[in-house]
Structures are given as C-alpha cells and as structure tokens.
Design an enzyme around this catalytic site. Structure first.
Site: not given
Ligand code: PPS
Length: 293
Positions: A45, A48, A107, A137, A230
């Site tokens: 989270k 990635t 991870h 998250s 978005d």
């Molecule tokens: S995982 O399952 O571990 O692979 O998840 P991961 O992709 O690491 O983390 C998901 C969180 O990253 C946020 N996210 C983003 N934030 C900002 N901008 C962009 N473009 C973006 N893409 C993914 C996603 O919303 C999750 O965070 P939270 O706080 O839950 O929204």
C-alpha cells in the site's frame, strides 16, 4: 472464483506472512533474474501500482500501446511471490514475460529478495509511504481483499501494525532494511509517496535518470496525465476492478490516494501512542517521512 476462508498469519523466518506469499518460497528464491530486470519493491500500500504503471508506460507506452488497453497491470508487472492456485503464480508469470526489460513487483523485506537480483546487479526501485497513511490504506485493503487475514476493528489493527503482525511484517523494519541496503547497493532508487504526490513530474525525472531513460517532453506530459489518481481510478486495466478476490462494495483499490487521511482515522490517544512507539523504532535520522505536506 471461489476463495477459501481468509488465511492465517504466521511467523516465517521472523516476518509475519501467509501461505499465499510463502508456499512458492523455493521457486521464488531460485528465480533467475536477468541483468535488465527491474524490481519494484514496496511495503504493501505504498503506491506500488502507481510506480508500476509509470515504469510500464516509460518502457512500453510508445512501443506497445495495445498492452495498455488489453492487459491488466498485475499481469504486465507480475507480483513475484504471490501464489494462489489455480491462478498462475507470480514467478511463472514473470518467467513467461516476453518483454525486455521485465518489470517485477515484490513486497518482500530486503532479506527475502532472491539472490540472483543482487548477483545480476538489477535496478531496484523502492517506494515508501509514511506509516500513518500506509496503515490506514492497508486496513481498508485488508477489509476488502479475501486473500488477506481479517483485519478486525481499526484499533486492534493499528496495534498489530505497530507490532509488525500484518502480512509482510513490520513496516518499520521494511523501510529501514531497504534504506540501509541503499548504502551498499548503488542500483537502488529509494522514493517516497509524499514526494510523488507533491511533484510527480520531478520524481518521474529522477526515476528516468536512474533508469537511463530520456522520454520526450510530450511523452512525459502524457504519462503525467495517465498516472494521475483520477485517471488511474477510472482505468480498469490499473484499478484492479478485474482482479478476483476484491470486494469493491467494501472499499476500492484506488481508494483516496491522499496524504493525511490518517487524521480521519487516528484518535488523539492512538496518535500519541503511535508517535511514542515510532520514535523508539525509527532511530535513523537520515530516514524521514512526512505525514502531511
Ligand atoms: S498494493 O496492493 O500493495 O500493490 O497497493 P499499492 O498500489 O502499493 O497502494 C495502493 C495505494 O496507492 C494509492 N494510489 C495512488 N495515490 C496517488 N496517486 C496515484 N496515481 C495512485 N495510485 C494508487 C491507492 O489509492 C492506495 O492508497 P489509498 O490511501 O488506500 O487510497
């Protein structure tokens, strides 16, 4: 697809894990990395998928645009240690990749990385996110993903996170372990979610100089638009809406993408306890996180 009951967490070489990420251990450890493989390493989270999509676009956005609309990100960037049959395992998916480079996600804490990545001197991108937003998250993710242990209530989850009793273990050990590795392994680029949010373009530039890439201004602009929260939220190829085992009715994968959402979850008492414990665990003054910007 039917999934068995949520998995149990257990200690695996000193790290809390579940069978979904340990049952393929031998195969994962014997994975044969190639010198041009790129590994994206994160604590769950930390963003990635964001960085995976950026790398995928940088390498293949121009040459194979059809990938973007036909192959979900988790098939383009395999998750090395995942194994839940009958789905193809992450290692097999990585081995079957015909791209060059192969971009692979993990991870794992640094000590679990298969030795061939070090032997081949592969480029590694590590992305870290501040602990407070990271745990929030992770909590919402664990509520909605059926292959994660049941998170229980927020208060008990927060305690378990502080104790490192969540899947992939202690956040504190993870971010510190990788930070330390950077001192001896120069092909490691350590990034922060907060910097990415504050200045996505600048962070993409740094990433490109680490990777030895020089995309055109136009291409960078395009990537910047594609990887905005978005846009990603609407894009079925990266928002995990096609992934089995996720209950989007409970929470979305692309949930909020914010810095500071922890303030909507932590009570004053929880925050005080967390900060006190954090000070004891995060002793390295060179590793600093921002919980707001
Ligand atoms: S995982 O399952 O571990 O692979 O998840 P991961 O992709 O690491 O983390 C998901 C969180 O990253 C946020 N996210 C983003 N934030 C900002 N901008 C962009 N473009 C973006 N893409 C993914 C996603 O919303 C999750 O965070 P939270 O706080 O839950 O929204």
């Amino acid at each position: 697809m039917e999934f068995p009951p949520r998995p149990e967490i257990f200690d695996f070489h000193g790290v809390s894990m579940t069978q979904y990420f340990t049952r393929n251990w031998e195969k994962v450890q014997n994975f044969k990395a190639r010198p041009d493989d790129i590994l994206i390493a994160t604590y769950p989270k930390a963003g990635t998928t964001w960085v995976s999509y950026i790398l995928d676009l940088l390498y293949f956005g121009q040459t194979s645009p059809e990938r973007l609309t036909s192959i979900p990100i988790y098939d383009r960037v395999p998750f090395m240690e995942i194994a839940h049959p009958p789905m193809i395992s992450g290692v097999e998916l990585a081995e079957n990749l015909s791209t060059s480079p192969r971009i692979i996600k993990t991870h794992f804490p640094v000590q679990f990385i298969p030795k061939s990545f070090w032997e081949q001197n592969c480029k590694i991108v590590y992305l870290a996110r501040n602990a407070k937003d990271n745990v929030v998250s992770y909590f919402h993710f664990d509520r909605m993903v059926m292959i994660e242990p049941d998170p229980g209530d927020w208060n008990s989850y927060l305690k378990r996170f502080m104790e490192g009793k969540v899947v992939f273990g202690s956040w504190y050990d993870h971010v510190n372990g990788w930070w330390k590795k950077k001192q001896t392994y120069s092909n490691l680029h350590y990034m922060f979610y907060e910097d990415m949010t504050e200045d996505t373009e600048g962070e993409i530039d740094k990433l490109c100089s680490f990777l030895g890439l020089s995309p055109s201004v136009e291409e960078k602009k395009q990537i910047r638009g594609e990887v905005h929260f978005d846009s990603m939220k609407k894009n079925n190829m990266v928002n995990y809406s096609l992934f089995p085992a996720m209950e989007f009715k409970i929470s979305k994968f692309m949930r909020k993408g914010k810095i500071g959402d922890w303030k909507n979850h932590f009570t004053v008492a929880q925050n005080e306890e967390f900060d006190e414990d954090y000070k004891n665990k995060m002793k390295d003054p060179t590793l600093q996180f921002r919980t707001e910007i």
